[in-house]
Design a protein around this motif. Sequence first.
Motif, PDB file in Angstrom:
ATOM      1  N   GLY A  50     -37.265 -77.049 -23.707  1.00 55.77           N
ATOM      2  CA  GLY A  50     -37.437 -77.742 -24.969  1.00 55.77           C
ATOM      3  C   GLY A  50     -37.156 -76.831 -26.148  1.00 55.77           C
ATOM      4  N   ALA A  51     -36.675 -77.422 -27.225  1.00 53.55           N
ATOM      5  CA  ALA A  51     -36.354 -76.660 -28.433  1.00 53.55           C
ATOM      6  C   ALA A  51     -36.240 -77.623 -29.602  1.00 53.55           C
ATOM      7  CB  ALA A  51     -35.038 -75.913 -28.250  1.00 53.55           C
ATOM      8  N   VAL A  70     -26.853 -87.214 -26.750  1.00 51.78           N
ATOM      9  CA  VAL A  70     -26.917 -86.141 -25.763  1.00 51.78           C
ATOM     10  C   VAL A  70     -28.142 -85.263 -26.022  1.00 51.78           C
ATOM     11  CG1 VAL A  70     -25.755 -83.996 -25.089  1.00 51.78           C
ATOM     12  CG2 VAL A  70     -24.478 -86.129 -25.225  1.00 51.78           C
ATOM     13  N   SER A  71     -28.440 -84.994 -27.284  1.00 48.19           N
ATOM     14  CA  SER A  71     -29.615 -84.181 -27.616  1.00 48.19           C
ATOM     15  C   SER A  71     -30.907 -84.860 -27.201  1.00 48.19           C
ATOM     16  CB  SER A  71     -29.645 -83.878 -29.113  1.00 48.19           C
ATOM     17  OG  SER A  71     -28.543 -83.088 -29.475  1.00 48.19           O
ATOM     18  N   ARG A  87     -37.996 -81.485 -30.067  1.00 51.89           N
ATOM     19  CA  ARG A  87     -38.126 -82.323 -31.261  1.00 51.89           C
ATOM     20  C   ARG A  87     -36.748 -82.449 -31.882  1.00 51.89           C
ATOM     21  NH1 ARG A  87     -43.317 -83.131 -33.814  1.00 51.89           N
ATOM     22  NH2 ARG A  87     -44.893 -82.450 -32.337  1.00 51.89           N
ATOM     23  N   ILE A  88     -36.344 -83.688 -32.124  1.00 52.36           N
ATOM     24  CA  ILE A  88     -35.008 -83.951 -32.643  1.00 52.36           C
ATOM     25  C   ILE A  88     -35.119 -84.454 -34.074  1.00 52.36           C
ATOM     26  CG2 ILE A  88     -32.885 -85.263 -32.308  1.00 52.36           C
ATOM     27  CD1 ILE A  88     -33.890 -85.429 -29.308  1.00 52.36           C
ATOM     28  N   ALA A  89     -34.500 -83.752 -34.986  1.00 52.93           N
ATOM     29  CA  ALA A  89     -34.530 -84.109 -36.404  1.00 52.93           C
ATOM     30  C   ALA A  89     -33.218 -84.786 -36.791  1.00 52.93           C
ATOM     31  CB  ALA A  89     -34.732 -82.847 -37.246  1.00 52.93           C
ATOM     32  N   GLU A  90     -33.246 -85.444 -37.935  1.00 50.02           N
ATOM     33  CA  GLU A  90     -32.062 -86.097 -38.505  1.00 50.02           C
ATOM     34  C   GLU A  90     -31.476 -87.124 -37.535  1.00 50.02           C
ATOM     35  OE1 GLU A  90     -29.336 -83.155 -40.185  1.00 50.02           O
ATOM     36  OE2 GLU A  90     -31.012 -81.758 -40.279  1.00 50.02           O
ATOM     37  N   ILE A  91     -32.307 -88.081 -37.109  1.00 52.90           N
ATOM     38  CA  ILE A  91     -31.913 -89.018 -36.058  1.00 52.90           C
ATOM     39  C   ILE A  91     -31.193 -90.266 -36.570  1.00 52.90           C
ATOM     40  CG2 ILE A  91     -33.713 -88.206 -34.489  1.00 52.90           C
ATOM     41  CD1 ILE A  91     -35.272 -90.778 -35.215  1.00 52.90           C
ATOM     42  N   GLU A 120     -40.385 -88.868 -20.735  1.00 51.16           N
ATOM     43  CA  GLU A 120     -41.571 -88.839 -21.583  1.00 51.16           C
ATOM     44  C   GLU A 120     -41.064 -88.616 -22.993  1.00 51.16           C
ATOM     45  OE1 GLU A 120     -44.694 -86.197 -20.353  1.00 51.16           O
ATOM     46  OE2 GLU A 120     -44.160 -86.503 -18.246  1.00 51.16           O
ATOM     47  N   ILE A 121     -41.055 -89.675 -23.792  1.00 53.60           N
ATOM     48  CA  ILE A 121     -40.456 -89.613 -25.122  1.00 53.60           C
ATOM     49  C   ILE A 121     -41.243 -90.505 -26.068  1.00 53.60           C
ATOM     50  CG2 ILE A 121     -38.819 -91.456 -24.505  1.00 53.60           C
ATOM     51  CD1 ILE A 121     -36.780 -90.084 -26.393  1.00 53.60           C
ATOM     52  N   GLU A 122     -41.381 -90.057 -27.299  1.00 61.10           N
ATOM     53  CA  GLU A 122     -42.006 -90.893 -28.316  1.00 61.10           C
ATOM     54  C   GLU A 122     -41.351 -90.621 -29.659  1.00 61.10           C
ATOM     55  OE1 GLU A 122     -46.054 -89.938 -30.126  1.00 61.10           O
ATOM     56  OE2 GLU A 122     -46.010 -88.538 -28.441  1.00 61.10           O
TER      57      GLU A 122
END
Length: 135
Positions: free
Chosen positions: A78-79, A91-92, A106-110, A130-132
């Motif tokens: 994870g990153a 993909v991210s 954690r994914i920013a700018e989605i 496992e995603i929220e």
Amino acid sequence: RRRLRAVRPVRTAPYPGFPTDAQAILMAALLRSRGATVFEENIFENRYRHVDELARMGADIQVSGRTAVVTGVETLRGAPVRCTDLRGGAVSVRAPALPAAEGETRIAEIGHIDRGYERIERDLRALGAEIERIE
């Protein structure tokens, strides 16, 4: 459950060739492959913007111009990453949900993801991720 094997070189081309829109998705599928796969992007420049984000997760991808070499790794981690474009963003989201991915991403700018996928977290959850979504 077993790791995929690397595939022969992937060269994007107009129809009926390999679609450039599928390049990032195939690249993500091969992040944990056995061996190395060469990708050659022949349609668009800057189609590898997602590579830096995947590298933050431990992917082994080397880029030179229109060529990228993906060498499979045992695990991803994870990153914090950001969504660079529609397919790269997908993909991210998908890469950390792969088996043998460890930790939290954690994914920013989605915004790109939301533009192209309706409630992607619901679909990935249905596949066992496992995603929220955090507003």
